[in-house]
Design a protein around this motif. Structure first.
Motif, short mmCIF file in Angstrom:
data_model
loop_
_atom_site.label_atom_id
_atom_site.label_comp_id
_atom_site.label_asym_id
_atom_site.label_seq_id
_atom_site.Cartn_x
_atom_site.Cartn_y
_atom_site.Cartn_z
N PRO A 204 42.85 41.17 25.97
CA PRO A 204 42.34 41.38 27.33
C PRO A 204 43.27 40.81 28.39
O PRO A 204 43.85 39.73 28.20
CB PRO A 204 40.99 40.64 27.30
CG PRO A 204 40.57 40.71 25.87
CD PRO A 204 41.83 40.56 25.08
N GLN A 205 43.42 41.53 29.47
CA GLN A 205 44.28 41.10 30.56
C GLN A 205 43.65 39.95 31.33
O GLN A 205 42.45 39.69 31.24
CB GLN A 205 44.56 42.27 31.51
CG GLN A 205 43.32 42.74 32.27
CD GLN A 205 43.58 44.01 33.06
OE1 GLN A 205 44.42 44.82 32.70
NE2 GLN A 205 42.86 44.18 34.16
N LEU A 206 44.48 39.24 32.10
CA LEU A 206 43.98 38.16 32.95
C LEU A 206 43.11 38.76 34.05
O LEU A 206 43.25 39.91 34.43
CB LEU A 206 45.15 37.38 33.56
CG LEU A 206 46.10 36.70 32.57
CD1 LEU A 206 47.17 35.93 33.32
CD2 LEU A 206 45.35 35.78 31.61
N GLY A 207 42.22 37.92 34.55
CA GLY A 207 41.32 38.35 35.61
C GLY A 207 39.89 38.00 35.31
O GLY A 207 39.15 37.51 36.17
N ASN A 208 39.47 38.24 34.06
CA ASN A 208 38.11 37.90 33.64
C ASN A 208 38.09 36.89 32.50
O ASN A 208 37.06 36.67 31.88
CB ASN A 208 37.37 39.17 33.19
CG ASN A 208 37.01 40.07 34.36
OD1 ASN A 208 36.64 39.58 35.42
ND2 ASN A 208 37.14 41.37 34.18
N ILE A 209 39.25 36.29 32.22
CA ILE A 209 39.36 35.33 31.12
C ILE A 209 40.08 34.07 31.59
O ILE A 209 40.78 34.09 32.60
CB ILE A 209 40.10 35.93 29.91
CG1 ILE A 209 41.56 36.26 30.29
CG2 ILE A 209 39.37 37.16 29.37
CD1 ILE A 209 42.44 36.66 29.12
N LEU A 210 39.92 32.99 30.82
CA LEU A 210 40.72 31.80 31.07
C LEU A 210 42.14 32.07 30.58
O LEU A 210 42.32 32.51 29.43
CB LEU A 210 40.14 30.59 30.32
CG LEU A 210 40.87 29.26 30.56
CD1 LEU A 210 40.52 28.71 31.93
CD2 LEU A 210 40.55 28.25 29.48
N PRO A 211 43.15 31.83 31.41
CA PRO A 211 44.53 32.04 30.97
C PRO A 211 44.97 30.92 30.03
O PRO A 211 45.56 29.93 30.44
CB PRO A 211 45.33 32.05 32.28
CG PRO A 211 44.50 31.27 33.24
CD PRO A 211 43.07 31.46 32.83
#
Length: 295
Positions: A204-211
Motif C-alpha cells: 500500500p502507498q503512503l497516505g493511509n498508513i504509517l510510513p
C-alpha cells in the motif's frame, strides 16, 4: 516482564531506577493519549551493540511531536548517545528500545506547556512470534488521514490497533489486517503489509498508513536484490489472489503470512520473495553501520 528492581530508565535528563520512577496522574497523555513514542531495536554486532537506524527513529519521534503540536526541544544526537548509555547500564545487547514523549498535567484540550521524555529498554523477541500468521480482515478501519496525522506515531492512535488485534484474537486468529476508510488494503495493527504476485512485490502507498522505517528498509533491500515493487491502492481481492504475503515492522521484524480469513497463500514460504527479504533484513540489522553505509 519489562523491568525488575535493577532496571534503569532515562527520565528527563537522569538515569533512574524504573521501579522508583513516577509520573503525574493528571498528565494530558494519561487522559487523552496526547503523546508520541518510538519503537527501536538494538542488535549485537561484531564490534558491540548497534541501534538500528537510530537517527531515523529519533527524527520520526521529533516529527511526530511537531505534527501534533507537542514541543520537542531534544537533540537527536544526544538522544542516540543516551540510548547507547541506557543499553550499557542495563547490560543489554539485543533489545527493544521505547522512547516516550509525554505531556504535563493539563485537563484542557490545548497544546501542553511542558513535556517530559522517558527512554526504556528490555529484551523482547519478535513481537508477532516466528511462525507464519493467520490473519483476518478487521471490522475496524484505519483512521482517515483527515481526522489525524496518520504519519505520526501518536499514543492515542493505537487504541485502533488494540481493538483490531483483540477482535482478531477473540475470533481465533493471530493478528488483524486493516483496510482504510475507502476499503483499500492498509496495514496491520503494528506492521506494514507486502504481498507477492508473479515475482513482483506490492505494498500500500503512503497516505493511509504509517510510513514504517522497517518498510523503508525492505524497499531498500528489494532494490538491492533487483526485486520489482509497486506501491499503490489495492483492494482485498488483490491480496486474495496473491502468491504470498508478509508483515514488517520494528517489533515484528519480517514475518510471513500463512492465510487471510483461512484462505492460504499457495507459495511455500521458503520460496517467496518475503523469505528472501527476511533473510536479507536479518543480515542487514546485524551488520556494523560502516558496512551498511558501504552497501
Amino acid at each position: 516482564m519489562y523491568y525488575n528492581e535493577n532496571t534503569v530508565i532515562y527520565l528527563d535528563g537522569k538515569f533512574v531506577k524504573a521501579n522508583e520512577a513516577s509520573t503525574d496522574l493528571y498528565s494530558q497523555t494519561m487522559h487523552y493519549g496526547y503523546g508520541v513514542f518510538e519503537g527501536i531495536r538494538a542488535y549485537a554486532v561484531e564490534n558491540g551493540t548497534q541501534v538500528f537506524k537510530a537517527e531515523e527513529h529519533y527524527d520520526r519521534l521529533k516529527k511526530s511531536a511537531e505534527l501534533i503540536n507537542i514541543p520537542f526541544d531534544y537533540n537527536v544526537q544526544g538522544l542516540i548517545e543516551v540510548t547507547y548509555e541506557l543499553l550499557k547500564r542495563n547490560n543489554l545487547t539485543d533489545a527493544y528500545v521505547r522512547p516516550l514523549v509525554f505531556c504535563d498535567p493539563n485537563m484542557s484540550l490545548a497544546r501542553p506547556n511542558n513535556v517530559s521524555i522517558m527512554i526504556c529498554a528490555w529484551e523482547w523477541g519478535a513481537y508477532l512470534g516466528d511462525k507464519q500468521l493467520r490473519l483476518t480482515v478487521s471490522s475496524y478501519c484505519r483512521p482517515h488521514p483527515r481526522s489525524i496525522k496518520i504519519e505520526a506515531k501518536v499514543c492515542g492512535h493505537y487504541v485502533n490497533s488494540i481493538l483490531a488485534t483483540n477482535e482478531a484474537k477473540d475470533k481465533g486468529f493471530d493478528e488483524a489486517l486493516l483496510l482504510d476508510s475507502d476499503g483499500y488494503l492498509a496495514e496491520g495493527p503494528g506492521a506494514n503489509l507486502f504481498f507477492e504476485k508473479d515475482d513482483v512485490l506490492f505494498t500500500p502507498q503512503l497516505g493511509n498508513i504509517l510510513p514504517g522505517i522497517t518498510r523503508a528498509t525492505v524497499l531498500e533491500l528489494a532494490e538491492e536484490l533487483g526485486i520489482k515493487v509497486e506501491q499503490g491502492l489495492f483492494k482485498p481481492e488483490a491480496l486474495a489472489a496473491a502468491d504470498s504475503a508478509f508483515y514488517c515492522g520494528t517489533a515484528a521484524e519480517v514475518i510471513g503470512i500463512e492465510s487471510v480469513d483461512d484462505k492460504k497463500f499457495p507459495k511455500a514460504w521458503n520460496e517467496t520473495l518475503g523469505k528472501k527479504l527476511k533473510d536479507a533484513y536479518s543480515k542487514r540489522v546485524r551488520q556494523p553501520k560502516a558496512v551498511q553505509e558501504q552497501l
